[in-house]
Design an enzyme around this catalytic site. Structure first.
Site, PDB file in Angstrom:
ATOM      1  N   ASP A 165      -8.501   2.956  -3.451  1.00 30.16           N
ATOM      2  CA  ASP A 165      -9.004   3.308  -2.627  1.00 30.16           C
ATOM      3  C   ASP A 165      -8.538   4.233  -1.339  1.00 30.16           C
ATOM      4  O   ASP A 165      -7.942   4.287  -0.335  1.00 30.16           O
ATOM      5  CB  ASP A 165      -7.783   2.114  -1.768  1.00 30.16           C
ATOM      6  CG  ASP A 165      -8.074   0.636  -1.880  1.00 30.16           C
ATOM      7  OD1 ASP A 165      -8.199   0.363  -3.325  1.00 30.16           O
ATOM      8  OD2 ASP A 165      -8.504  -0.655  -1.754  1.00 30.16           O
ATOM      9  N   TYR A 195     -15.750   5.667   0.638  1.00 29.92           N
ATOM     10  CA  TYR A 195     -16.112   5.450   1.329  1.00 29.92           C
ATOM     11  C   TYR A 195     -17.434   6.010   2.262  1.00 29.92           C
ATOM     12  O   TYR A 195     -17.272   5.768   3.764  1.00 29.92           O
ATOM     13  CB  TYR A 195     -14.859   5.318   2.237  1.00 29.92           C
ATOM     14  CG  TYR A 195     -13.910   4.222   2.067  1.00 29.92           C
ATOM     15  CD1 TYR A 195     -13.152   4.194   1.078  1.00 29.92           C
ATOM     16  CD2 TYR A 195     -13.574   2.957   2.671  1.00 29.92           C
ATOM     17  CE1 TYR A 195     -11.866   3.884   0.344  1.00 29.92           C
ATOM     18  CE2 TYR A 195     -12.205   2.738   2.322  1.00 29.92           C
ATOM     19  CZ  TYR A 195     -11.651   2.165   0.940  1.00 29.92           C
ATOM     20  OH  TYR A 195     -10.827   1.839   0.604  1.00 29.92           O
ATOM     21  N   HIS A 314     -10.493  -4.656  -9.062  1.00 30.62           N
ATOM     22  CA  HIS A 314     -10.044  -4.026  -7.549  1.00 30.62           C
ATOM     23  C   HIS A 314      -9.920  -5.280  -6.867  1.00 30.62           C
ATOM     24  O   HIS A 314      -8.641  -4.901  -6.203  1.00 30.62           O
ATOM     25  CB  HIS A 314     -11.395  -4.078  -6.858  1.00 30.62           C
ATOM     26  CG  HIS A 314     -11.993  -3.463  -5.869  1.00 30.62           C
ATOM     27  ND1 HIS A 314     -11.104  -2.169  -5.508  1.00 30.62           N
ATOM     28  CD2 HIS A 314     -12.264  -3.900  -4.561  1.00 30.62           C
ATOM     29  CE1 HIS A 314     -10.661  -1.846  -4.646  1.00 30.62           C
ATOM     30  NE2 HIS A 314     -11.510  -2.591  -2.867  1.00 30.62           N
ATOM     31  N   HIS A 324      -6.702  -9.106   3.430  1.00 25.16           N
ATOM     32  CA  HIS A 324      -8.247  -9.920   2.609  1.00 25.16           C
ATOM     33  C   HIS A 324      -7.259 -10.524   1.855  1.00 25.16           C
ATOM     34  O   HIS A 324      -7.206 -10.600   1.034  1.00 25.16           O
ATOM     35  CB  HIS A 324      -8.215  -8.157   1.559  1.00 25.16           C
ATOM     36  CG  HIS A 324      -8.812  -7.630   1.782  1.00 25.16           C
ATOM     37  ND1 HIS A 324     -10.214  -7.338   2.444  1.00 25.16           N
ATOM     38  CD2 HIS A 324      -8.907  -6.280   1.432  1.00 25.16           C
ATOM     39  CE1 HIS A 324     -10.736  -6.277   2.853  1.00 25.16           C
ATOM     40  NE2 HIS A 324     -10.135  -5.823   2.635  1.00 25.16           N
ATOM     41  N   VAL A 352      -6.523  -4.246  -1.240  1.00 24.53           N
ATOM     42  CA  VAL A 352      -5.088  -3.982   0.244  1.00 24.53           C
ATOM     43  C   VAL A 352      -4.805  -2.951   0.758  1.00 24.53           C
ATOM     44  O   VAL A 352      -3.679  -2.425  -0.551  1.00 24.53           O
ATOM     45  CB  VAL A 352      -4.242  -5.621   0.241  1.00 24.53           C
ATOM     46  CG1 VAL A 352      -3.553  -5.844   0.838  1.00 24.53           C
ATOM     47  CG2 VAL A 352      -5.082  -6.725  -0.207  1.00 24.53           C
ATOM     48  N   HIS A 353      -4.890  -2.306   1.542  1.00 18.67           N
ATOM     49  CA  HIS A 353      -4.302  -1.032   1.549  1.00 18.67           C
ATOM     50  C   HIS A 353      -3.074  -1.082   2.120  1.00 18.67           C
ATOM     51  O   HIS A 353      -2.281  -0.420   2.800  1.00 18.67           O
ATOM     52  CB  HIS A 353      -4.944  -0.488   3.322  1.00 18.67           C
ATOM     53  CG  HIS A 353      -6.221  -0.310   2.455  1.00 18.67           C
ATOM     54  ND1 HIS A 353      -7.654   0.210   3.338  1.00 18.67           N
ATOM     55  CD2 HIS A 353      -7.108   0.242   1.691  1.00 18.67           C
ATOM     56  CE1 HIS A 353      -8.976   0.208   3.014  1.00 18.67           C
ATOM     57  NE2 HIS A 353      -7.880  -0.196   1.928  1.00 18.67           N
TER      58      HIS A 353
HETATM   59 FE   LIG Z   1     -11.630  -2.911  -1.490  1.00 18.01          FE
END
Ligand SMILES: [Fe+2]
Length: 459
Positions: A165, A195, A314, A324, A352-353
């Site tokens: 990510d 992105y 992912h 998420h 998940v960030h």
């Molecule tokens: Fe993603």
């Protein structure tokens, strides 16, 4: 009295050390600014177009076969097709070999047309050998180098980077800078690259800027690509109905070498690691091509040659963040039993960030009605590492679920990257690096013991 107390203390300490490893987890108290950053501006240094007419840009490499005796080089020329040839050799001033590639362009939406995208695969390489290569013949030539992975073998050390990510904000730049200082040999990239789709009309110029940004690493060492939701670029409102169009035009994978039928799921074997890449956003239900392929692929894993079995996907199967939450559940239900039976060492995810590492748990006995839905410790289960914290435009996911589940060993909402330093068939040293610290500071670490050769009850 003091002596008695000391003895009691020592005995208590010894008892604590001998007790089974606590399954409770840590939520890091570290707090950082949650400021969400936009993408770096188009005129940022890291996006600079290389000098010279029609200079090749966005150079990147990935494995071109199963084990690294082939390497695929990709690059873009902006004005003219130019040459498809990669010249390469053992010395920078004597590039005696040549590989001929292909060139293509693609359009996206109403206004975007890509540059000339070249792919060429260098074959018959030797293991663990440094090659110099150059592209851009006819106009501006640029030169790079890479080292092939060592020949697969059970005790061959190798250091893998893990980034997910990433995006292209200033945080992303920090992540890459810190990763570059890690000394790792290759990257397992866990999906969500540029992105571009967060910009109007999925502005594909952001695919170009991202590739120029990461060139400083990926032109010199192979990155192994897993696809994320931001690679879908499914945009019927723009007339774009073929998923993964920019990704598949730009980022080849060696999927055929492992018997796969699509670039989105495949495997590679580097040194002592067998890496399986799965696709969260392609069908994986029973009888689908991905399901069939994975079933066969797991039979091909040979732990006497590649002891370390790593699965990349992912969308996480275990994650305790609200963001998420449980999106990976259907794939977990489909594949967890196989992965545990195969004694996989690590399952890497992103999406998940924030960062999270689990204990070795499984949840394979639940059948909807038996009430056994709680994950339990399982020495055959992998550690789940969530590394979706590369630093993209969407910011951090800082809302963890409480209480922290038993399966969660450590979690923290910060950007960063991880490395897995495989030492031999039994031991690998894992660490996670938080961007905010100096490049040598590690925020989470663990020794992993191999699930085939040394399945201890702890890590
Ligand atoms: Fe993603």
């Amino acid at each position: 009295m003091a002596r008695v107390l000391a003895v009691v203390l020592i005995l208590a300490l010894a008892a604590a050390c001998a007790a089974p490893a606590a399954r409770g987890g840590v939520t890091s108290t570290y707090r950082r600014s949650l400021q969400m950053l936009p993408d770096m501006p188009f005129d940022a240094d890291v996006f600079r177009v290389p000098a010279g007419f029609n200079a090749p840009e966005q150079v990147h490499i990935t494995l071109g076969d199963l084990t690294g005796r082939a390497m695929t080089v990709s690059w873009v020329t902006p004005k003219l097709p130019g040459s498809n040839v990669v010249r390469y050799g053992l010395r920078a001033d004597n590039l005696t070999l040549a590989a001929d590639g292909t060139v293509r362009r693609y359009t996206f939406g109403r206004n975007y047309r890509s540059g000339f995208i070249h792919h060429a695969t260098l074959t018959d390489l030797d293991y663990a050998t440094t090659y110099h290569y150059a592209v851009g013949f006819g106009y501006t030539v640029r030169s790079f180098s890479f080292t092939t992975p060592p020949k697969p073998g059970p005790d061959v050390p190798y250091k893998l980077g893990m980034i997910g990510d990433l995006g292209q904000t200033f945080h992303s730049n920090d992540t890459l800078t810190h990763y570059e200082a890690s000394g790792a040999n290759a990257v397992l990239f866990i999906g969500d690259l540029s992105y571009a789709d967060t910009h109007p009309d999925h502005d594909n110029n952001r695919w170009d800027t991202w590739a120029r940004f990461v060139e400083r690493s990926v032109a010199y060492q192979p990155w192994i690509w897993t696809t994320g939701n931001h690679e879908l670029d499914f945009a019927p409102e723009l007339g774009e109905t073929v998923p993964f169009k920019p990704f598949t035009n730009r980022y080849p994978t060696p999927f055929r070498a492992s018997g796969s039928t699509r670039p989105l799921w495949y495997s590679v074997r580097m040194a002592s690691a067998h890496v399986i890449v799965l696709a969260s956003y392609a069908s994986y239900g029973k009888y689908t091509p991905q399901w069939t392929w994975l079933q066969e692929e797991l039979k091909r894993v040979d732990r006497t040659v590649t002891p370390w079995l790593i699965v990349c996907v992912h969308s996480p199967w275990y994650n305790s963040n609200d963001y998420h939450y449980m999106e990976g559940e259907t794939m977990r239900v489909q594949f967890e039993r196989w992965v545990v039976d195969a004694k996989a060492d690590v399952v890497l995810a992103g999406h998940v960030h924030s960062y999270e590492r689990t204990h070795r748990v499984s949840n394979v006995n639940y059948d909807i009605s038996n009430g056994m839905a709680t994950p339990v410790f399982n020495r055959s289960a992998p550690v789940y590492v969530n590394i979706g914290d590369g630093g993209n435009i969407e910011g951090l996911a800082d809302k963890f679920r409480w209480p922290q589940p038993d399966y969660s060993a450590f979690r923290e909402a910060s950007f960063g990257h991880a490395t897995l330093d495989i030492k031999n068939r039994t031991h690998a040293y894992y660490e996670w690096h938080r961007n905010h610290d100096g490049v040598k500071v590690v925020a989470d670490h663990a020794w992993f013991t191999n699930r085939y050769w040394m399945p201890t009850d702890t890590n």
